[in-house]
Every structure is written in C-alpha cells, then in structure tokens.
Scaffold this active site. Structure first.
Site, mmCIF file in Angstrom:
data_model
loop_
_atom_site.group_PDB
_atom_site.id
_atom_site.type_symbol
_atom_site.label_atom_id
_atom_site.label_comp_id
_atom_site.label_asym_id
_atom_site.label_seq_id
_atom_site.Cartn_x
_atom_site.Cartn_y
_atom_site.Cartn_z
ATOM 1 C CG ASP A 170 17.183 27.217 69.827
ATOM 2 O OD1 ASP A 170 16.230 26.642 69.270
ATOM 3 O OD2 ASP A 170 18.331 26.749 69.846
ATOM 4 C CG HIS A 177 20.205 17.522 71.481
ATOM 5 N ND1 HIS A 177 21.308 17.345 70.685
ATOM 6 C CD2 HIS A 177 20.286 18.800 71.950
ATOM 7 C CE1 HIS A 177 22.028 18.458 70.653
ATOM 8 N NE2 HIS A 177 21.422 19.356 71.424
ATOM 9 C CD GLU A 243 22.063 23.129 67.543
ATOM 10 O OE1 GLU A 243 21.009 23.772 67.780
ATOM 11 O OE2 GLU A 243 23.028 23.095 68.320
ATOM 12 C CD GLU A 245 16.800 24.084 67.026
ATOM 13 O OE1 GLU A 245 15.821 24.810 67.330
ATOM 14 O OE2 GLU A 245 17.970 24.330 67.383
ATOM 15 C CG ASP A 277 19.574 27.579 66.063
ATOM 16 O OD1 ASP A 277 19.799 28.627 65.431
ATOM 17 O OD2 ASP A 277 19.629 27.501 67.289
ATOM 18 N NE ARG A 281 27.299 21.587 67.722
ATOM 19 C CZ ARG A 281 26.093 21.569 68.245
ATOM 20 N NH1 ARG A 281 25.849 22.252 69.356
ATOM 21 N NH2 ARG A 281 25.114 20.885 67.672
ATOM 22 C CD GLN A 284 26.789 26.473 71.481
ATOM 23 O OE1 GLN A 284 26.635 26.278 70.278
ATOM 24 N NE2 GLN A 284 25.998 25.953 72.387
ATOM 25 C CE LYS A 297 22.572 27.511 68.288
ATOM 26 N NZ LYS A 297 22.470 26.173 67.653
ATOM 27 C CB THR A 301 18.230 30.536 62.683
ATOM 28 O OG1 THR A 301 19.080 30.658 63.834
ATOM 29 C CG2 THR A 301 17.157 29.502 62.972
ATOM 30 C CD GLU A 408 22.713 14.823 69.407
ATOM 31 O OE1 GLU A 408 21.983 14.088 70.104
ATOM 32 O OE2 GLU A 408 22.267 15.728 68.665
#
Length: 460
Positions: A170, A177, A243, A245, A277, A281, A284, A297, A301, A408
């Site tokens: 990844d 971002h 996420e 992607e 993905d 949070r 992590q 993570k 996915t 975000e």
C-alpha cells in the site's frame, strides 16, 4: 451533487497546492491536446455490440474487464463482462473465439495464468473479444449466446477474487490526502515528511485479508491508548474508517535482482481495481511508531471484482500533476500520466434504503503515478510477481467533498457528517460502504463494478 454537511462549505485547511492539469502532452498546444483527447474518446464510442446496454452501463464493448465468477454448481472460472452479462471465457475458448496463446489459461479459478502471458497477448485477447461481441460481426444473438453458455446473466453469478495475490503493498500517493493527515497531526507547516516529494512512500500489507466486494467486514479489536496518561488497553476499535483507493495488479513481473526500467512499467501493469483499505484509526495510532501500520490495517482490504485494463483506460489518460522537485532519474517516466476516473463513496446505514454520497473524488488526484509506484517498488531488485497488488493509498482531492476517508471528512472527528440517520464521525456497525468508479467517454462509460463492504460488530 455535493454532500450537504456543514463542514463541506467551510474553507479547507489544506495549504495551497499546484492546480491539476487536464491534458496529456506538454508538447502539443492546448487546443490540439483537447482535440486529441476528444478524438480518442469519440473514436472509441463508434464501436457497438449486439449485446444491449444503456449509455450508463459500466461494461460496454469499450471496456472488456477481466474477472472470475461461478454460477450454479460450476467451479469458478475466468470471464469478461458486457452489459448485464458475464462472458464465460472457457466457453469462448471452446468455440474457437480466442487467440491460441490463451489456450487453457481461462479454466483456472484465477487470472494469473492469463496475466503472466504479457501485454501483447492481453491486447490481442481483448481485441478478439471485442471482435466476437461487435455488432458488425453478429456471430450470435443474446438468446443463442445464453444457450451456448457464452453469456451468463450477472444477476445469477457469484464473483470471486480475480487473481491469486501473492503480495500486497500500500502506497501513500495522494498529496492532498498526505497534506490533510500531516496537517491534523503535525500542523500545516510540517504536513509532509521530507521524503514524501522524492519517492512514493509505501508499506508491506497483508495479502491474505484482501477480499472481494460484498465480503462482510468484522470490526477489529486490538490495543489502543485512548488516554495518553494511562497504560494501553485491549478494546474494540472505535474509530473505524474507509479509505478510497485504487489498486494495480502486476502482470508479468521481474526476476529477483533484475529490476525493470520505468519505460517498461506500464506493460507490467495488467489493470486496475477499486479498493477500500479499511483502517482502524485508534489501533493504528498506538501501534504505528516506529515500523508503520500493522493490526490497524491488516484485518480487511476490499477490492472490486473486475480488473479494468490499461488499454480500456487509455482514452482517459491525462497529464499527471506537476511534480516539484523533479524526481530522481529512475522515476522520470517519459509518458507520465494520470487517469480521469470519477470516484464516489456512499454510506448506507442499516436503516437506510440507499447509500448517501459522502465523497466525490477522482483518480487524477494522485501525485505519484501507477508506473512510478511499481518502478520504485522494484528498483532495489525486489521481484514483483504475477498477481501482486499495489494500492495507491487514500485518494483525496483539494476540496472537502473530495476527501477520501472519514478521518478527513470529519476532520479527525471535529466536524461530524450529517446523514439521514444521524451524524457520523467514523463508521457505525451496520454501515455498508459503497465505492464506485467510472471513466466517462462520448456516449459510454468504462466502469469497475461496485466495491462494497458491510461493517459487522466485533466478536465477543
């Protein structure tokens, strides 16, 4: 339209960044470049099929994606898609419709045998498929093709992972971002780490937990440290995120110790998929220093089931963002490009009837290109293998409604999103995240299929 949440109307805290160009070659004049791009898209629209579909169909004859499906009691096998049908490529082979080079490649439960045949065979095969599906050929009609087993309604099939994925990496390739996240945690004056504008930052992910669209996602558990003055605790993730992607599948790859040049990278990419993905949070945040993401993570996915080839996306190739400073020579692609692919994220709560849009972004917002990501990955001699998957990292644009994660969109939980069933800072149990994407041509779309996952409660 844009989501109506209040924070989407406020001024973005992202520092000013270079405007994104929308043309391909700096060697052509602007009007000529626009005419060239429009010509490619218009020429593609001239191809018609005997299989009926509408202008907003994701799988017109201009697409020809590749995937793996099963129907009724038959084993998984390879297919393409057109209109509302899967095209069984094992049947196409028996009918003598495919190039001799592909003999036996499509009877497997993954595309790897086909992918390792290389760019020339991929292109030849795609052209052959377009040939027997073209209205000008009229080899079949829908009824006869279904009787032969060549066409199978998509409503009757189960989609599987399109390839056996040996390794998954990844990246962190969207400047918007990276700037947003850096601003939140380090301040806007130190948003990007010094290395970010010199190389595509990445980390090694977990291939075993890459799942196909529709697979349930269980809320993870792990160590967190909600109070910095106290020891960590074992708990259920509270800050679960998506996420947005895209992922690139490696086609032929390279031998250990023999990296390929960036000029060869494009022909080593079999195609692209949509990717979610998922991110825990709070897990992590506690674990990632000093070696990067791990349990935050590796729990899931999700990817879309159809791989769209770079040949299908060529009409939508545009100029990449200006890269300043200029990358080192090994990352300088003479054909550096991006793709104009519209991306959308919706959230459907357990009481909602339909998903509600929270993000509208575009693949053109990537700073580091797919070829640069792949080239950087193998420049040290790392052997890339057929079926390896490279994620772009979260794709965000310059405007708040283009942010590709809840982190975000809610600005670290300080600006909750307002949906019809209540506010969201992060994802709830029962939420289904729905990602879609397509490139818009003249009267047709090249789509990827959905990339969906529903959040289920943590195990007790």
């Amino acid at each position: 339209g844009r989501p109506t949440t209040p924070h989407h109307t406020t001024t973005s805290p992202v520092p000013p960044q270079p405007k994104h160009p929308h043309t391909r070659s700096s060697l052509r004049s602007a009007p000529t470049r626009r005419m060239y791009t429009k010509k490619r898209r218009t020429m593609s629209s001239a191809i018609k099929s005997w299989v009926p579909y509408g202008a907003e169909c994701q799988f017109p004859i201009q697409n020809i994606p590749f995937g793996v499906f099963s129907a009724k009691d038959k084993e998984p096998r390879c297919a393409t898609a057109i209109g509302d049908f899967a095209v069984d490529l094992t049947v196409a082979e028996k009918l003598g419709l495919l190039p001799e080079e592909t003999k036996g490649a499509f009877s497997a439960d993954a595309l790897n045998n086909f992918m390792k045949l290389g760019k020339a065979v991929w292109t030849k095969t795609r052209v052959a498929i377009q040939g027997f599906l073209a209205a000008s050929e009229k080899k079949f009609d829908v009824d006869s093709a279904q009787k032969e087993g060549l066409l199978v309604p998509l409503a009757d099939v189960t989609m599987h992972l399109p390839a056996t994925i040996g390794d998954y990496t990844d990246f962190y390739s969207s400047r918007y971002h990276a700037t947003n996240v850096g601003t939140m945690f380090r301040g806007k004056d130190n948003a990007l780490q010094p290395n970010w504008v010199h190389l595509p930052v990445g980390y090694h992910g977990r291939a075993s937990s890459v799942v196909v669209s529709g697979t349930p996602v269980t809320r993870p558990q792990g160590q967190t440290r909600p109070d910095a003055t106290k020891p960590p605790v074992f708990s259920t993730c509270r800050l679960l995120d998506f996420e947005l992607e895209m992922g690139a599948f490696v086609g032929t790859g390279n031998k250990l110790g023999e990296p390929f040049d960036i000029k060869e990278a494009r022909d080593n990419i079999f195609g692209l998929v949509l990717m979610n993905d998922w991110s825990a949070r709070d897990i992590q945040k506690w674990e990632y220093v000093p070696l990067g993401p791990f349990l935050g993570k590796s729990f899931a996915t999700t990817i879309s089931p159809w791989i769209v080839t770079l040949d299908a996306l060529e009409p939508f190739s545009i100029e990449n963002q200006k890269q300043d400073p200029q990358p080192l020579p090994y990352l300088q692609d003479p054909k550096l490009n991006a793709y104009d692919i519209k991306l959308n994220v919706g959230i459907q709560g357990s009481e909602m009837k339909t998903p509600e849009t929270v993000c509208q972004a575009n693949a053109k917002f990537l700073y580091w290109s797919f070829t640069q990501q792949l080239t950087h990955h193998n420049v040290n001699g790392c052997n890339m293998r057929t079926g390896d998957l490279l994620g772009t990292g979260t794709i965000s644009g310059p405007e708040p409604h283009q942010y590709g994660s809840m982190l975000e969109l809610s600005w670290k939980g300080t600006k909750p999103l307002k949906l019809s069933d209540g506010e969201r800072k992060f994802l709830r149990d029962g939420d289904t995240v729905v990602m879609t994407g397509y490139a818009q041509g003249e009267g047709f779309r090249v789509g990827f299929g959905d990339c969906n996952g529903k959040v289920f409660p943590a195990r007790k």
